[in-house]
Structure formats: structure tokens, C-alpha cells
Design a protein around this motif. Structure first.
Motif, PDB file in Angstrom:
ATOM      1  N   SER A 160       0.419   5.768   0.002  1.00  0.00           N
ATOM      2  CA  SER A 160      -0.498   6.884   0.237  1.00  0.00           C
ATOM      3  C   SER A 160       0.231   8.187  -0.021  1.00  0.00           C
ATOM      4  CB  SER A 160      -1.053   6.852   1.672  1.00  0.00           C
ATOM      5  OG  SER A 160       0.012   6.943   2.612  1.00  0.00           O
TER       6      SER A 160
ATOM      7  N   LYS B  28     -14.313  12.501  -3.810  1.00  0.00           N
ATOM      8  CA  LYS B  28     -13.502  11.295  -3.658  1.00  0.00           C
ATOM      9  C   LYS B  28     -14.141  10.126  -4.388  1.00  0.00           C
ATOM     10  CE  LYS B  28     -15.501  10.084   0.855  1.00  0.00           C
ATOM     11  NZ  LYS B  28     -15.186   9.809   2.275  1.00  0.00           N
TER      12      LYS B  28
ATOM     13  N   GLN C 185      -6.595  -1.202  -6.208  1.00  0.00           N
ATOM     14  CA  GLN C 185      -7.551  -0.723  -5.220  1.00  0.00           C
ATOM     15  C   GLN C 185      -7.160   0.731  -4.926  1.00  0.00           C
ATOM     16  OE1 GLN C 185      -7.943  -3.309  -1.790  1.00  0.00           O
ATOM     17  NE2 GLN C 185      -7.291  -5.081  -2.989  1.00  0.00           N
ATOM     18  N   VAL C 186      -7.935   1.654  -5.421  1.00  0.00           N
ATOM     19  CA  VAL C 186      -7.533   3.061  -5.409  1.00  0.00           C
ATOM     20  C   VAL C 186      -8.651   3.894  -4.803  1.00  0.00           C
ATOM     21  CG1 VAL C 186      -8.371   3.371  -7.770  1.00  0.00           C
ATOM     22  CG2 VAL C 186      -6.706   4.967  -6.855  1.00  0.00           C
ATOM     23  N   ALA C 187      -8.239   4.919  -4.024  1.00  0.00           N
ATOM     24  CA  ALA C 187      -9.193   5.816  -3.377  1.00  0.00           C
ATOM     25  C   ALA C 187      -8.638   7.234  -3.429  1.00  0.00           C
ATOM     26  CB  ALA C 187      -9.467   5.386  -1.934  1.00  0.00           C
TER      27      ALA C 187
ATOM     28  N   GLU D 201      -8.883  11.429  -3.503  1.00  0.00           N
ATOM     29  CA  GLU D 201      -9.756  12.385  -2.815  1.00  0.00           C
ATOM     30  C   GLU D 201      -9.160  13.781  -2.925  1.00  0.00           C
ATOM     31  OE1 GLU D 201     -10.931  13.476   1.806  1.00  0.00           O
ATOM     32  OE2 GLU D 201     -10.614  11.374   1.243  1.00  0.00           O
TER      33      GLU D 201
ATOM     34  N   ASP E  94     -13.705   5.687  -4.534  1.00  0.00           N
ATOM     35  CA  ASP E  94     -13.144   4.473  -3.943  1.00  0.00           C
ATOM     36  C   ASP E  94     -13.597   3.298  -4.787  1.00  0.00           C
ATOM     37  OD1 ASP E  94     -12.104   2.459  -2.436  1.00  0.00           O
ATOM     38  OD2 ASP E  94     -13.076   3.032  -0.549  1.00  0.00           O
ATOM     39  N   THR E  95     -12.659   2.676  -5.499  1.00  0.00           N
ATOM     40  CA  THR E  95     -13.034   1.623  -6.423  1.00  0.00           C
ATOM     41  C   THR E  95     -11.874   0.649  -6.611  1.00  0.00           C
ATOM     42  OG1 THR E  95     -13.899   1.175  -8.659  1.00  0.00           O
ATOM     43  CG2 THR E  95     -12.272   2.912  -8.448  1.00  0.00           C
ATOM     44  N   GLU E  96     -12.124  -0.426  -7.357  1.00  0.00           N
ATOM     45  CA  GLU E  96     -11.115  -1.434  -7.683  1.00  0.00           C
ATOM     46  C   GLU E  96     -11.252  -1.771  -9.165  1.00  0.00           C
ATOM     47  OE1 GLU E  96      -9.632  -5.907  -6.228  1.00  0.00           O
ATOM     48  OE2 GLU E  96     -11.208  -4.825  -5.159  1.00  0.00           O
TER      49      GLU E  96
ATOM     50  N   GLN F 172       0.821  -1.193   0.000  1.00  0.00           N
ATOM     51  CA  GLN F 172       0.000   0.000   0.000  1.00  0.00           C
ATOM     52  C   GLN F 172       0.863   1.254   0.000  1.00  0.00           C
ATOM     53  OE1 GLN F 172      -2.866   0.180   3.144  1.00  0.00           O
ATOM     54  NE2 GLN F 172      -3.553   2.251   2.651  1.00  0.00           N
TER      55      GLN F 172
ATOM     56  N   ASN G  38      -4.786   6.924  -1.837  1.00  0.00           N
ATOM     57  CA  ASN G  38      -4.393   5.654  -1.247  1.00  0.00           C
ATOM     58  C   ASN G  38      -4.648   4.559  -2.281  1.00  0.00           C
ATOM     59  OD1 ASN G  38      -3.764   6.746   1.360  1.00  0.00           O
ATOM     60  ND2 ASN G  38      -5.948   6.797   1.818  1.00  0.00           N
ATOM     61  N   PHE G  39      -3.663   3.685  -2.483  1.00  0.00           N
ATOM     62  CA  PHE G  39      -3.888   2.625  -3.457  1.00  0.00           C
ATOM     63  C   PHE G  39      -2.984   1.441  -3.145  1.00  0.00           C
ATOM     64  CE2 PHE G  39      -0.034   4.171  -5.241  1.00  0.00           C
ATOM     65  CZ  PHE G  39       0.442   3.208  -6.120  1.00  0.00           C
TER      66      PHE G  39
END
Length: 520
Positions: free
Chosen positions: A280, A356, A328-330, A332, A358-360, A278, A314-315
Motif C-alpha cells: 500500500s 478511485k 488486485q489493484v485499488a 484512489e 477497484d478491479t482485478e 499486499q 493498494n494492490f
């Protein structure tokens, strides 16, 4: 052939190992007290116990391990069935009892066949890799060298069918893990157009009347009169058009306003991470906000905390067996909004405008996805009028007010992952252009440890070709979490609700003292 009598009166037992190469063994004479004797036999094989006196009865503790059968008046056939331990008791004529601890060992032929089968499966599943299997004391030992940790796990799974497995395999040192660069592009455009039109009429004494006519949509001037002073007219909005006729004691404010608002946001954060780890990124700040904590007696404490805002991402990237990159990415983007904030006891607490996602998703390296998009059009129209007066043709427009607000928001979020390699030594690195030059450095050399051109090459042990499996697994575990610097302690401020207590009536004045000489 006539059987000869035994040489002594003591019991003599002959162990005849049927189907084995064991020689008959004479047991020791039975002791006056009953004692346990050890007896061993392999699974699938048999031995014969012979007694000089007739045998009356035979019993076995666990028949699934050993089978005992009387084949004659003085002989018992003991057959091993499955590996294990049990007891055997023989009652002789005359009241004597013989007790044995029977141990059934696994059949070597069966164990060897199973080991050979495991070796064939290992050679089939891991071709060209050196894996050695040994079986000792009901434990399987794996030794040798495999190419990957996955191969070691497969070898352990195959060998564990024999029983408890000890993995002593070595694994080839894997190459450096792939590194993924994620490029995110936030594009946002907010537009707003508003139009306001309205009229307020105020009388400062016309026809001996003080007052005004308004739709209450826009603030009107405030008229204040005093007993001996002149009438005062106070304006609450300096942007209004103000008209005054002192001779008629009439005033009017005209609200005619058109406003255009444009906000453009472009943020392009780039974050680098190792496959499966991960990462960020945050570019922004923190703003304080109070939080009330309850206390006794209706009192409480206000704790000042901080909340982050800005551009954040964040991913977690994962390279799939297909060669694609699963993300997996979010992302914002947030900003302070003072227009919708709060004001508590003199503290102004801003709100946050947040966008923001939040998805994959899954895509190839270099490909792009628009993971988020927004088109928001809004129109808000407000019409206020005075009943009856606002319905008069032409003249009724004086008693109307109108506000029209149009908003348009366009948002797009695009991400692009790329597989990258480190910049080679000596190659130029990305830099930032500074509009203004800095001061000349005070020191002669750079603030760093000298390189190997000054200190000489450091001794480095060459990387081994293979390492133990547990060493590889330990290196793949996530390292210790980076410790953030000690944050400042939260400030505690007393929070006392303000209660307006009713004022007590003034105490009555004490009676004045009577003058001297006055009769009481």
C-alpha cells in the motif's frame, strides 16, 4: 491309529497354525476361575484350537474380524479376516468355558504390496527425487528430499492412502521470490466555464416608493430607511456593476460575470511488492472531523476523528503459472473540497472529492492497462424572469437574468507492472534534486554504523541446500504486522444543544412605600 489319553486331567490345547510356520504350543492348565487368554492370528491365515474334551458351542464377538468354525468334535478353526481385536468363547462338555482375546494382525504380504504400489506412484509423480516410505505400527513415515513444497504435499497425499502419515521430508531451499513494481499514472483535467447576466432595479424614494425589481437569481442591494436619517443602500456583491441616479432616486446593479476554471492533476505513485504479498502507498494527510455519540438526557459527546486523503494505492500481485501477473489493484485520488463542506457550531468540515478504481486484471510484465477512464460533459442553464414584464420585446431583457455553466471532466488511470531486481552494490540509486542546497553537516562522518570495510566481514553461515518442510512453510507465513506509533487519544468535547428558552415576563415592581403622615 488309536488316540492315547492325555497325561493329566487338565485341559491341553494345541495351537496348530495353518498356513503359517507356527509350532504347536501347549496351553497352561485351565484355572479354576475363568480367565482370558491371548490369541494372535494374521489376516488371511488360520489356526486350529484342539481340546481334549468335546466342544459344545463356539461364539465370536465380532464376526467381521474373526471367523470360528468347528471342524471336529474337539477342534475349532480360527481364521483372521480383517485387522482388529475381538473375543472368542468356547464351551466344553462339562460346563467349562474358555475365553480368548483375539488380535488379528495385518497381513505382511498385503501391506508390502501396498507399500510397493505407493513407492511406484511416488517415483512416477516425483521422478529423480529421493522419497523413502516406511510403514510401522499402522503409521506411514516419509523421509528423503524433494525439490519443492508442492512436491512434499503431493508425496503426503499419495502416502496418506495407507493411513496416518508423518511427513519428515526435506525441501530444497527455494530461490528468492520475484518482486513486482507497479507503476500507476493518474491523469485528470477539469474545466469549467460559467456566464452570468442579470439586472436588479432599486428605488430609494422615486415617486415616494422604496423597493426594487429583481428576478431573485442574483442578490440585489438592500435599502434601509430610518425615521430621521437618510436612506441607506447596502451592496452584497462588490463584483456587480452599480449605477445610481441620486436626482431620480434610482439605482441599478448589473451582474455580468464570466468565469473560467482549470484543474489539472497528474500523480504517478510507484509501489514495490513481493509475489503474493499486499502493498500500500499513501501520499496525503489526515483531516479531523467530529462524530456525535449519543448520551442521556438529550446530551452527547463529540469525538474528533481523522480521515485520510491524498494519493493512495493498494494492490496484491500474483505471478501465475502462465508467467503473467494477476493484479488486485485499488488506486484512489482524493482532495479536500471546502465548497461542499459543512459548518457546524463554528467548525468547518470539508468534503472529499474522490476518484478511485477497484478491479482485478492480468497482463504480462511491462504491459499497460487503462483500468479506468471517464469523460463527463455537463451543461447547466438557468433562466429567470419576471412574469409579463420579462416577455416584453427588447425591454423585457431588463427583467430577465441568465446563468450558463459548462463543465468538462477527463480522467484516465493507467497501470504498468514490471518484474525488477534489487540495485547492485555500488550502482547509483535514484535521487531527488533539491533546488536549494542544505547547510553543511556539523558532524565529520555519516550518521550510520560503519560498513564491513571498517568492521570487517560478519560471520555468515552458508545457506543449506535443503531444510525441513515445516521450516520452509514457517518462513513463507506473513510476518508480524507493523505496529503503527501510538496515535494521540481522541479529543472529547462536550456537545450541548442550544435551546432558546422563552423569556419570562418581567416581575411586577413592588408598591412604593407610603409617605409618613399619610392616613392608611
Amino acid at each position: 491309529m488309536r488316540r492315547q489319553p492325555p497325561p493329566t486331567a487338565s485341559a491341553v490345547f494345541v495351537f496348530v497354525a495353518a498356513l503359517t510356520g507356527f509350532l504347536p504350543v501347549n496351553a497352561q492348565a485351565q484355572a479354576p476361575q475363568e480367565s482370558m487368554r491371548d490369541l494372535q492370528v494374521q489376516a488371511g491365515k488360520s489356526i486350529i484350537l484342539s481340546s481334549p474334551v468335546p466342544i459344545e458351542r463356539v461364539a465370536v464377538g465380532f464376526g467381521d474380524i474373526v471367523d470360528a468354525t468347528a471342524v471336529g468334535p474337539k477342534e475349532v478353526l480360527v481364521s483372521g479376516r480383517t485387522p482388529g481385536e475381538t473375543s472368542l468363547i468356547i464351551w466344553q462338555q462339562g460346563g467349562n468355558k474358555l475365553m480368548f482375546d483375539v488380535t488379528v494382525r495385518p497381513s505382511r504380504t498385503t501391506a508390502n504390496n501396498r507399500i510397493d504400489a505407493i513407492r511406484r506412484e511416488l517415483e512416477k509423480e516425483l521422478p529423480g527425487q529421493n522419497v523413502n516410505v516406511t510403514f510401522e505400527n499402522d503409521t506411514v513415515f516419509l523421509r528423503g528430499q524433494v525439490k519443492s513444497a508442492m512436491g512434499a504435499e503431493r508425496a503426503t497425499a499419495i502416502a496418506s492412502t495407507l493411513g496416518k502419515t508423518v511427513n519428515l521430508l526435506y525441501v530444497d531451499v527455494p530461490p528468492a521470490a520475484a518482486q513486482i513494481l507497479l507503476k500507476v499514472r493518474f491523469v485528470s483535467v477539469d474545466r469549467s466555464v460559467s456566464t452570468e447576466l442579470g439586472l436588479n432595479l432599486v428605488s430609494t424614494g422615486a415617486t415616494n416608493t422604496i423597493g426594487g425589481v429583481s428576478t431573485q437569481q442574483f442578490s440585489q442591494p438592500r435599502v434601509t430607511t430610518t425615521d430621521n436619517g437618510p436612506t441607506q443602500l447596502t451592496l452584497s456583491d462588490a463584483l456587480n456593476i452599480f449605477l445610481l441616479r441620486p436626482d431620480l432616486n434610482l439605482a441599478a446593479t448589473l451582474r455580468a460575470m464570466q468565469r473560467n476554471l482549470l484543474v489539472e492533476v497528474l500523480a504517478e505513485p510507484n509501489v514495490l511488492a513481493i509475489d503474493g504479498k499486499q502493498a500500500s502507498f499513501l501520499a496525503g494527510g489526515e483531516f479531523p472531523f467530529p462524530m456525535l455519540q449519543g448520551g442521556g438526557g438529550g446530551l452527547g459527546q463529540v469525538t474528533v476523528q481523522f480521515r485520510e486523503f491524498g494519493v493512495r494505492i493498494n494492490f496484491i500481485p500474483t505471478i501465475t503459472p502462465r508467467g503473467t501477473i494477476r493484479l488486485q489493484v485499488a488506486p484512489e485520488v482524493s482532495a479536500l473540497d471546502f465548497a461542499n463542506g459543512l459548518n457546524i457550531q463554528g467548525f468547518q468540515i470539508p468534503a472529499l472529492t474522490v476518484r478511485k478504481v477497484d478491479t482485478e486484471i492480468e497482463l504480462q510484465a511491462g504491459q499497460s492497462f487503462a483500468i479506468g477512464g471517464l469523460l463527463d460533459n455537463r451543461l447547466n442553464e438557468t433562466l429567470s424572469k419576471i412574469p409579463l414584464l420579462g416577455d416584453i420585446p427588447l425591454l423585457g431583457k431588463i427583467f430577465r437574468s441568465k446563468a450558463l455553466n459548462r463543465q468538462n471532466t477527463e480522467l484516465l488511470v493507467i497501470i504498468t507492472p514490471e518484474l525488477v531486481q534489487p540495485i547492485s552494490n555500488g550502482q547509483p540509486v535514484p535521487d531527488v534534486r533539491f533546488p536549494r542546497p542544505f547547510m553543511e553537516p556539523n558532524s565529520a562522518g555519516p550518521m550510520r554504523t560503519p560498513g564491513m570495510d571498517v568492521t570487517g566481514p560478519a560471520p555468515v553461515n552458508p545457506a543449506p541446500e535443503s531444510i525441513p518442510l515445516e521450516t520452509l512453510l514457517q518462513s513463507l507465513k506473513p510476518g508480524s504486522t507493523l505496529k503503527q506509533p501510538n496515535a494521540a487519544p481522541q479529543q472529547q468535547m462536550p456537545f450541548i444543544p442550544v435551546v432558546n428558552a422563552p423569556q419570562a415576563p418581567p416581575a411586577p415592581a413592588p408598591p412604593a412605600a407610603a409617605p409618613a403622615g399619610t392616613p392608611k
